[in-house]
Design an enzyme around this catalytic site. Structure first.
Site, PDB file in Angstrom:
ATOM      1  N   GLU A 280      -9.633  -0.353   5.117  1.00 48.55           N
ATOM      2  CA  GLU A 280     -10.162   0.094   6.406  1.00 48.55           C
ATOM      3  C   GLU A 280     -11.501  -0.592   6.697  1.00 48.55           C
ATOM      4  O   GLU A 280     -12.128  -1.148   5.782  1.00 48.55           O
ATOM      5  CB  GLU A 280     -10.377   1.616   6.352  1.00 48.55           C
ATOM      6  CG  GLU A 280      -9.106   2.414   6.140  1.00 48.55           C
ATOM      7  CD  GLU A 280      -8.225   2.497   7.387  1.00 48.55           C
ATOM      8  OE1 GLU A 280      -8.441   1.738   8.361  1.00 48.55           O
ATOM      9  OE2 GLU A 280      -7.310   3.328   7.388  1.00 48.55           O
TER      10      GLU A 280
ATOM     11  N   ASP B 148       0.842  -1.206   0.000  1.00 44.75           N
ATOM     12  CA  ASP B 148       0.000   0.000   0.000  1.00 44.75           C
ATOM     13  C   ASP B 148       0.875   1.252   0.000  1.00 44.75           C
ATOM     14  O   ASP B 148       2.092   1.172   0.146  1.00 44.75           O
ATOM     15  CB  ASP B 148      -0.946  -0.006   1.212  1.00 44.75           C
ATOM     16  CG  ASP B 148      -0.220  -0.192   2.540  1.00 44.75           C
ATOM     17  OD1 ASP B 148       1.013  -0.032   2.586  1.00 44.75           O
ATOM     18  OD2 ASP B 148      -0.887  -0.518   3.536  1.00 44.75           O
TER      19      ASP B 148
END
Ligand code: PGA
Length: 238
Positions: free
Chosen positions: A141, A65
């Site tokens: 998330e 990421d």
């Protein structure tokens, strides 16, 4: 989901280092996603410090990421952490790794580029991730489902706050670009690495709660070959 508890974070790091070395020895053209953050740093350092000869010239390392808008020269970027602790010490050549270009003006195309790379190489052999205190995996998330390939996410406030620890000065964070949980589910092996007391509670929920996008880390319960490798402190409630 197989849980393995190691005595302390050094032993955990050594075991992870050996796992990655063995993976590349067994399958020199392995395609793997590697996480950054504080947790894996020592394992990456050990791979070079152990002085074992391991040839990455056919393999592909993909960064898990990036913080959108944070460039590769920043000490808090995924690229910087993996480069400094693994790629540079091992002299791994540029053609054997890639990271998201978090400064790109076209992040959707950037996601497609990494999706295509994974597809063209026949899928992921291995993915290693850490775990956020809110159960995030990479920058997936809470609220983002298990059916995404690479995508852009809105960061949770806890991630924005905790994320400051990677930077020397206060840094504005709002979005992430990340390998999605669908890639994790399709990887031959997925490993969650965690150490320290502060991860104990979220790990307990990760292995016991009903799998749900509310806690992305519960995706490990659904993986056919999911490994949860922890030290004694992180694993004290599981
Ligand atoms: P950490 O981050 O390794 O710095 O604890 C883990 C994560 O947020 O995925």
């Amino acid at each position: 989901m197989k849980i393995k508890k190691h005595k302390d974070s050094e032993e955990l790091s050594l075991a992870v280092a050996n796992y990655i070395i063995q993976l590349v020895k067994d399958k020199p053209d392995a395609t793997m996603v590697l996480t950054s953050g504080d947790t894996p740093k020592r394992a990456y350092q050990l791979i070079s410090e152990m002085g074992v000869s391991v040839d990455f010239s056919e393999s592909m390392i993909i960064g898990l990421d990036e913080w959108v808008g944070v460039g590769p020269e920043s000490e808090g970027s995924c690229r910087y952490i993996v480069e400094e602790n693994l790629l540079k010490p091992l002299n791994i050549s540029e053609e054997n790794y890639t990271f998201f270009d978090s400064l790109s003006s076209d992040l959707a195309t950037e996601c497609k580029r990494v999706d295509k790379l994974i597809l063209d190489r026949g899928g992921l052999d291995f993915i290693i991730v850490g775990i956020g205190l809110n159960g995030h995996i990479g920058l997936n998330e809470p609220g983002y489902g298990f059916d995404n390939y690479c995508h852009v996410t809105d960061l949770a406030q806890m991630t924005i706050d905790v994320g400051q620890k990677y930077f020397d000065s206060e840094t504005s964070l709002s979005k992430g670009i990340t390998v999605g949980l669908k890639h994790l589910l399709e990887a031959k092996t997925a490993m969650l690495m965690a150490s320290g007391n502060k991860k104990a509670k979220i790990l307990k929920n990760t292995v016991n709660d009903e799998p749900s996008s509310k806690m992305p880390s519960t995706v490990f319960q659904l993986h056919k070959n999911g490994l949860i490798w922890v030290d004694k402190e992180a694993g004290r409630m599981i």
